[in-house]
Design a protein around this motif. Structure first.
Motif, mmCIF file in Angstrom:
data_model
loop_
_atom_site.group_PDB
_atom_site.id
_atom_site.type_symbol
_atom_site.label_atom_id
_atom_site.label_comp_id
_atom_site.label_asym_id
_atom_site.label_seq_id
_atom_site.Cartn_x
_atom_site.Cartn_y
_atom_site.Cartn_z
ATOM 1 N N PRO A 188 -1.794 -12.790 109.261
ATOM 2 C CA PRO A 188 -0.432 -13.237 109.576
ATOM 3 C C PRO A 188 -0.323 -14.751 109.740
ATOM 4 C CG PRO A 188 -1.488 -12.309 111.524
ATOM 5 C CD PRO A 188 -2.415 -12.046 110.369
ATOM 6 N N LEU A 189 -1.450 -15.403 109.962
ATOM 7 C CA LEU A 189 -1.477 -16.855 110.113
ATOM 8 C C LEU A 189 -2.510 -17.446 109.165
ATOM 9 C CD1 LEU A 189 -1.464 -17.082 114.026
ATOM 10 C CD2 LEU A 189 0.476 -17.469 112.505
ATOM 11 N N GLN A 190 -2.220 -18.629 108.677
ATOM 12 C CA GLN A 190 -3.143 -19.306 107.785
ATOM 13 C C GLN A 190 -4.121 -20.148 108.616
ATOM 14 O OE1 GLN A 190 -3.254 -18.647 104.509
ATOM 15 N NE2 GLN A 190 -1.600 -17.188 104.920
ATOM 16 N N ILE A 191 -5.205 -19.502 109.038
ATOM 17 C CA ILE A 191 -6.216 -20.195 109.837
ATOM 18 C C ILE A 191 -7.202 -20.865 108.886
ATOM 19 C CG2 ILE A 191 -7.936 -19.961 111.655
ATOM 20 C CD1 ILE A 191 -5.160 -19.165 112.557
ATOM 21 N N PRO A 192 -7.391 -22.186 108.991
ATOM 22 C CA PRO A 192 -8.348 -22.858 108.106
ATOM 23 C C PRO A 192 -9.766 -22.305 108.290
ATOM 24 C CG PRO A 192 -6.941 -24.454 109.242
ATOM 25 C CD PRO A 192 -6.670 -23.132 109.872
ATOM 26 N N LYS B 92 -9.439 -10.239 116.328
ATOM 27 C CA LYS B 92 -8.917 -10.734 117.610
ATOM 28 C C LYS B 92 -7.655 -11.574 117.392
ATOM 29 C CE LYS B 92 -10.329 -13.448 121.675
ATOM 30 N NZ LYS B 92 -9.424 -14.603 121.534
ATOM 31 N N ILE B 93 -7.666 -12.402 116.362
ATOM 32 C CA ILE B 93 -6.504 -13.238 116.051
ATOM 33 C C ILE B 93 -5.296 -12.372 115.689
ATOM 34 C CG2 ILE B 93 -5.581 -14.879 114.368
ATOM 35 C CD1 ILE B 93 -8.379 -16.142 114.272
ATOM 36 N N VAL B 94 -5.509 -11.377 114.845
ATOM 37 C CA VAL B 94 -4.419 -10.482 114.425
ATOM 38 C C VAL B 94 -3.841 -9.745 115.627
ATOM 39 C CG1 VAL B 94 -3.855 -8.448 113.058
ATOM 40 C CG2 VAL B 94 -5.337 -10.226 112.094
ATOM 41 N N GLN B 95 -4.695 -9.252 116.510
ATOM 42 C CA GLN B 95 -4.234 -8.515 117.678
ATOM 43 C C GLN B 95 -3.457 -9.417 118.626
ATOM 44 O OE1 GLN B 95 -4.393 -5.320 118.061
ATOM 45 N NE2 GLN B 95 -3.414 -5.307 120.076
ATOM 46 N N GLU B 96 -3.957 -10.602 118.852
ATOM 47 C CA GLU B 96 -3.263 -11.535 119.758
ATOM 48 C C GLU B 96 -1.902 -11.934 119.200
ATOM 49 O OE1 GLU B 96 -6.936 -13.810 122.069
ATOM 50 O OE2 GLU B 96 -5.881 -14.822 120.440
#
Length: 224
Positions: free
Chosen positions: A72-76, A106-110
């Motif tokens: 869902p987010l573009q994390i480098p 973890k990023i997706v869940q948060e």
């Protein structure tokens, strides 16, 4: 005696010691050569290690780029790939990918949990996203969302106050004066009245008429 010692020292320095100086120079040259060879060997090993670490990172990057498309987010990639940790030989490509998958989950869940706190305004939403991407800390991102929401609420309240119509003060009801105030000396009135009273009343009234200089016109008179 002193001359004998001096001659012995000169002989030692010019014969025996001279041979040592030559041998010492040869030894020092060999030490330098060995040191240089060791440094070259270390550099060669380091170059090999660096190349292996870069190749390992590139292989992991290729797999990450595929997974990142569904995030869902573009994390480098560099934000998640820690070379300080993953460059160690014990971290194989498989082990690194497994560790990265845990961090991605973890990023997706948060971010799903953040859905209840995300602002509606697109510009504010992008700010919150960037804060989370930079910090990967859901508490900091939520705090940013709360701050932006408070600012929007304050601006809306100020605009509402600016456009609110001013309230008109209620008019003070006028109470009509149903009876004339005969004692109000600031007004001049013409009154036609008929009095029936005893003589003392008229005597006192004459005193008032004289005191206030009232113009009196007798229309009719009757003695009682």
């Amino acid at each position: 005696m002193c001359k004998v010692l001096k001659n012995a020292r000169d002989k030692f320095e010019n014969t025996d010691l001279q041979d040592w100086k030559t041998f010492k120079a040869t030894i020092m040259d060999m030490e330098k050569m060995i040191t240089q060879m060791a440094d070259n060997l270390d550099n060669g090993v380091k170059d090999i290690d660096d190349k292996a670490q870069v190749e390992k990172m590139d292989e992991v990057r290729e797999s990450y780029n595929i997974v990142a498309q569904s995030m869902p987010l573009q994390i480098p990639f560099e934000k998640l790939y820690s070379r300080k940790t993953y460059d160690a030989k014990k971290w194989t490509v498989k082990k690194i990918l497994e560790d990265l998958q845990i961090r991605i989950d973890k990023i997706v869940q948060e971010w799903k949990l953040m859905g209840a706190y995300l602002p509606d305004d697109p510009a504010d939403l992008e700010q919150v996203k960037q804060v989370y991407i930079d910090t990967l800390d859901v508490a900091i991102a939520k705090s940013k969302a709360d701050d932006l929401r408070a600012i929007r609420h304050k601006i809306a309240s100020q605009q509402a106050e600016t456009h609110e119509e001013p309230k008109q003060a209620p008019e003070t009801p006028q109470i009509p004066n149903s009876e004339p105030n005969l004692m109000n000396v600031d007004k001049k009135q013409r009154v036609v009245a008929e009095f029936t009273a005893t003589r003392p009343f008229y005597d006192e009234m004459n005193v008032l008429v004289k005191k206030h200089k009232v113009a009196v016109k007798v229309i009719e008179r009757e003695d009682l």
